[in-house]
Design a protein around this motif. Structure first.
Motif, PDB file in Angstrom:
ATOM      1  N   VAL A  22      18.289  81.169 -10.737  1.00  0.00           N
ATOM      2  CA  VAL A  22      18.214  80.423  -9.486  1.00  0.00           C
ATOM      3  C   VAL A  22      16.804  80.521  -8.929  1.00  0.00           C
ATOM      4  CG1 VAL A  22      19.208  80.146  -7.178  1.00  0.00           C
ATOM      5  CG2 VAL A  22      20.632  80.980  -9.062  1.00  0.00           C
ATOM      6  N   ASP A  23      16.244  79.379  -8.469  1.00  0.00           N
ATOM      7  CA  ASP A  23      14.899  79.393  -7.914  1.00  0.00           C
ATOM      8  C   ASP A  23      14.938  79.686  -6.422  1.00  0.00           C
ATOM      9  OD1 ASP A  23      15.713  77.063  -6.686  1.00  0.00           O
ATOM     10  OD2 ASP A  23      14.522  75.735  -7.942  1.00  0.00           O
ATOM     11  N   LEU A  24      13.770  79.622  -5.771  1.00  0.00           N
ATOM     12  CA  LEU A  24      13.663  79.976  -4.364  1.00  0.00           C
ATOM     13  C   LEU A  24      14.378  78.989  -3.452  1.00  0.00           C
ATOM     14  CD1 LEU A  24       9.892  81.012  -4.261  1.00  0.00           C
ATOM     15  CD2 LEU A  24      11.875  82.455  -4.662  1.00  0.00           C
ATOM     16  N   LEU A  25      14.599  77.760  -3.947  1.00  0.00           N
ATOM     17  CA  LEU A  25      15.282  76.748  -3.148  1.00  0.00           C
ATOM     18  C   LEU A  25      16.790  76.821  -3.280  1.00  0.00           C
ATOM     19  CD1 LEU A  25      12.969  73.681  -3.916  1.00  0.00           C
ATOM     20  CD2 LEU A  25      12.866  75.236  -1.962  1.00  0.00           C
ATOM     21  N   GLY A  26      17.269  77.703  -4.137  1.00  0.00           N
ATOM     22  CA  GLY A  26      18.707  77.796  -4.354  1.00  0.00           C
ATOM     23  C   GLY A  26      19.209  76.857  -5.416  1.00  0.00           C
ATOM     24  N   HIS A  27      18.308  76.334  -6.276  1.00  0.00           N
ATOM     25  CA  HIS A  27      18.692  75.429  -7.347  1.00  0.00           C
ATOM     26  C   HIS A  27      18.828  76.200  -8.658  1.00  0.00           C
ATOM     27  CE1 HIS A  27      16.466  72.098  -4.910  1.00  0.00           C
ATOM     28  NE2 HIS A  27      17.633  72.422  -4.371  1.00  0.00           N
ATOM     29  N   ILE A  28      19.802  75.841  -9.458  1.00  0.00           N
ATOM     30  CA  ILE A  28      19.971  76.432 -10.788  1.00  0.00           C
ATOM     31  C   ILE A  28      18.983  75.764 -11.736  1.00  0.00           C
ATOM     32  CG2 ILE A  28      21.559  76.793 -12.709  1.00  0.00           C
ATOM     33  CD1 ILE A  28      23.847  76.725 -10.684  1.00  0.00           C
ATOM     34  N   TYR A  29      18.050  76.537 -12.288  1.00  0.00           N
ATOM     35  CA  TYR A  29      17.040  75.960 -13.169  1.00  0.00           C
ATOM     36  C   TYR A  29      17.145  76.470 -14.606  1.00  0.00           C
ATOM     37  CZ  TYR A  29      14.401  80.366 -12.899  1.00  0.00           C
ATOM     38  OH  TYR A  29      14.025  81.689 -12.987  1.00  0.00           O
ATOM     39  N   GLY A  30      18.172  77.258 -14.912  1.00  0.00           N
ATOM     40  CA  GLY A  30      18.322  77.735 -16.281  1.00  0.00           C
ATOM     41  C   GLY A  30      19.595  78.533 -16.472  1.00  0.00           C
ATOM     42  N   VAL A  31      20.096  78.514 -17.707  1.00  0.00           N
ATOM     43  CA  VAL A  31      21.249  79.328 -18.117  1.00  0.00           C
ATOM     44  C   VAL A  31      20.901  79.932 -19.466  1.00  0.00           C
ATOM     45  CG1 VAL A  31      23.690  79.359 -18.718  1.00  0.00           C
ATOM     46  CG2 VAL A  31      22.899  77.885 -16.859  1.00  0.00           C
ATOM     47  N   SER A  32      21.027  81.241 -19.593  1.00  0.00           N
ATOM     48  CA  SER A  32      20.663  81.912 -20.844  1.00  0.00           C
ATOM     49  C   SER A  32      21.807  82.784 -21.331  1.00  0.00           C
ATOM     50  CB  SER A  32      19.395  82.760 -20.656  1.00  0.00           C
ATOM     51  OG  SER A  32      19.594  83.751 -19.660  1.00  0.00           O
ATOM     52  N   LEU A  33      21.781  83.049 -22.631  1.00  0.00           N
ATOM     53  CA  LEU A  33      22.841  83.818 -23.298  1.00  0.00           C
ATOM     54  C   LEU A  33      22.240  85.034 -23.976  1.00  0.00           C
ATOM     55  CD1 LEU A  33      25.850  83.959 -24.378  1.00  0.00           C
ATOM     56  CD2 LEU A  33      24.988  82.709 -26.369  1.00  0.00           C
ATOM     57  N   ALA A  34      22.937  86.154 -23.903  1.00  0.00           N
ATOM     58  CA  ALA A  34      22.517  87.381 -24.588  1.00  0.00           C
ATOM     59  C   ALA A  34      23.763  88.160 -24.975  1.00  0.00           C
ATOM     60  CB  ALA A  34      21.601  88.222 -23.703  1.00  0.00           C
ATOM     61  N   THR A  35      23.561  89.186 -25.818  1.00  0.00           N
ATOM     62  CA  THR A  35      24.657  90.051 -26.245  1.00  0.00           C
ATOM     63  C   THR A  35      24.273  91.508 -26.017  1.00  0.00           C
ATOM     64  OG1 THR A  35      23.829  90.131 -28.520  1.00  0.00           O
ATOM     65  CG2 THR A  35      25.430  88.420 -27.987  1.00  0.00           C
ATOM     66  N   PRO A  36      25.241  92.379 -25.765  1.00  0.00           N
ATOM     67  CA  PRO A  36      24.912  93.805 -25.628  1.00  0.00           C
ATOM     68  C   PRO A  36      24.309  94.377 -26.898  1.00  0.00           C
ATOM     69  CG  PRO A  36      27.119  93.341 -24.796  1.00  0.00           C
ATOM     70  CD  PRO A  36      26.664  92.117 -25.522  1.00  0.00           C
ATOM     71  N   HIS A  37      24.761  93.870 -28.045  1.00  0.00           N
ATOM     72  CA  HIS A  37      24.238  94.324 -29.330  1.00  0.00           C
ATOM     73  C   HIS A  37      23.039  93.453 -29.685  1.00  0.00           C
ATOM     74  CE1 HIS A  37      24.326  96.146 -33.344  1.00  0.00           C
ATOM     75  NE2 HIS A  37      24.125  94.933 -33.836  1.00  0.00           N
ATOM     76  N   ASN A  38      21.831  93.956 -29.454  1.00  0.00           N
ATOM     77  CA  ASN A  38      20.623  93.165 -29.681  1.00  0.00           C
ATOM     78  C   ASN A  38      19.731  93.760 -30.761  1.00  0.00           C
ATOM     79  OD1 ASN A  38      19.774  95.433 -28.342  1.00  0.00           O
ATOM     80  ND2 ASN A  38      18.918  94.369 -26.574  1.00  0.00           N
ATOM     81  N   GLN A  39      20.289  94.609 -31.607  1.00  0.00           N
ATOM     82  CA  GLN A  39      19.525  95.206 -32.680  1.00  0.00           C
ATOM     83  C   GLN A  39      19.826  94.468 -33.986  1.00  0.00           C
ATOM     84  OE1 GLN A  39      20.492  99.364 -32.642  1.00  0.00           O
ATOM     85  NE2 GLN A  39      19.619  99.714 -30.615  1.00  0.00           N
ATOM     86  N   GLN A  40      19.349  95.021 -35.079  1.00  0.00           N
ATOM     87  CA  GLN A  40      19.571  94.381 -36.371  1.00  0.00           C
ATOM     88  C   GLN A  40      21.039  94.480 -36.762  1.00  0.00           C
ATOM     89  OE1 GLN A  40      17.080  95.924 -39.439  1.00  0.00           O
ATOM     90  NE2 GLN A  40      17.738  94.447 -40.988  1.00  0.00           N
ATOM     91  N   CYS A  41      21.558  93.390 -37.308  1.00  0.00           N
ATOM     92  CA  CYS A  41      22.967  93.360 -37.693  1.00  0.00           C
ATOM     93  C   CYS A  41      23.203  94.266 -38.900  1.00  0.00           C
ATOM     94  CB  CYS A  41      23.389  91.937 -38.005  1.00  0.00           C
ATOM     95  SG  CYS A  41      23.257  90.814 -36.600  1.00  0.00           S
ATOM     96  N   THR A  42      24.324  94.965 -38.883  1.00  0.00           N
ATOM     97  CA  THR A  42      24.653  95.894 -39.963  1.00  0.00           C
ATOM     98  C   THR A  42      25.701  95.326 -40.917  1.00  0.00           C
ATOM     99  OG1 THR A  42      26.357  96.962 -38.610  1.00  0.00           O
ATOM    100  CG2 THR A  42      24.097  97.847 -38.473  1.00  0.00           C
ATOM    101  N   GLY A  43      26.551  94.451 -40.403  1.00  0.00           N
ATOM    102  CA  GLY A  43      27.604  93.882 -41.243  1.00  0.00           C
ATOM    103  C   GLY A  43      28.879  94.691 -41.259  1.00  0.00           C
ATOM    104  N   ASN A  44      28.879  95.862 -40.632  1.00  0.00           N
ATOM    105  CA  ASN A  44      30.070  96.709 -40.596  1.00  0.00           C
ATOM    106  C   ASN A  44      30.701  96.635 -39.208  1.00  0.00           C
ATOM    107  OD1 ASN A  44      29.556  97.636 -43.249  1.00  0.00           O
ATOM    108  ND2 ASN A  44      28.106  99.152 -42.454  1.00  0.00           N
TER     109      ASN A  44
END
Length: 221
Positions: free
Chosen positions: A121-143
């Motif tokens: 949200v910017d200073l005017l109260g407008h939504i200017y972006g939506v982003s996605l992330a995961t708690p697991h942000n390291q290299q994938c192990t496959g297990n």
């Protein structure tokens, strides 16, 4: 990815990030709906649900999303090192915008379908972006052990920070003090001789160099 049913309310955790801008400082506040759709790799987009923003100032946000999908497709996308794509469409204050964000499918799968959606949200109260992330942000192990195929989403609201403001009054006061001190003769010029009079020295050097070039000495016999 199998066809989804109508969105149902699923597990939700909501947090709010407050920086230099508080809720009361937002210039506008209006309700909106953020429609979510997602896809794996190059597959087509399918509806995921929606985020209901009732008030950014009061922090009234809820999410509805469907978890009726085939977990095997997420596992296959993770093993193929594909990406998980999220599309968020929002109509806010009469303006419709679409935001795209992605993460590796293996990170989402190894996080057991736990993800974090941040509304910017910017200073005017407008939504200017939506982003996605995961708690697991390291290299994938496959297990990854077996788990229930259910999306567990955390919604964050990130407010834009105020930039640093220069202290103009202090700078003007300093300039005035230096001006007064110079008029009174209280300031001392500690520069070297060359630093003080370089504007006179440089033309003289150039004149001597040009005179030497126009009158070269005759070579000795």
């Amino acid at each position: 990815m199998s066809k989804m049913a109508l969105p149902t309310v699923k597990c939700l955790s909501i947090f709010f990030l407050f920086f230099a801008v508080s809720q009361a400082e937002l210039e506008s506040d209006a309700s909106s709906v953020i429609l979510l759709s997602h896809s794996l790799g190059s597959r087509g987009q399918q509806s995921r649900g929606q985020i209901n923003v009732r008030s950014l100032k009061n922090g009234l946000v809820s999410i509805q999303q469907d978890s009726s999908f085939d977990l095997k497709e997420y596992k296959a996308a993770a093993e193929a090192n594909e990406f998980y794509h999220l599309e968020a469409s929002v109509k806010y204050n009469g303006v419709e915008r679409t935001f795209l964000t992605s993460t590796k499918a293996c990170l989402l799968y190894e996080s057991r379908l736990t993800d974090i959606i941040t509304i910017h949200v910017d200073l005017l109260g407008h939504i200017y972006g939506v982003s996605l992330a995961t708690p697991h942000n390291q290299q994938c192990t496959g297990n990854v052990p077996e788990f229930e195929p259910e999306l567990n989403t955390t919604v964050l609201i990130s407010y834009m920070e105020h930039g640093p403001v220069p202290d103009v009054a202090m700078y003007v006061q300093k300039i005035e003090q230096e001006k007064v001190a110079k008029e009174r003769g209280e300031t001392k010029d500690n520069r070297s001789f060359i630093a003080k009079y370089w504007m006179y020295i440089v033309p003289l050097v150039l004149v001597f160099m040009m005179s030497g070039a126009s009158n070269p000495e005759q070579p000795a016999r």
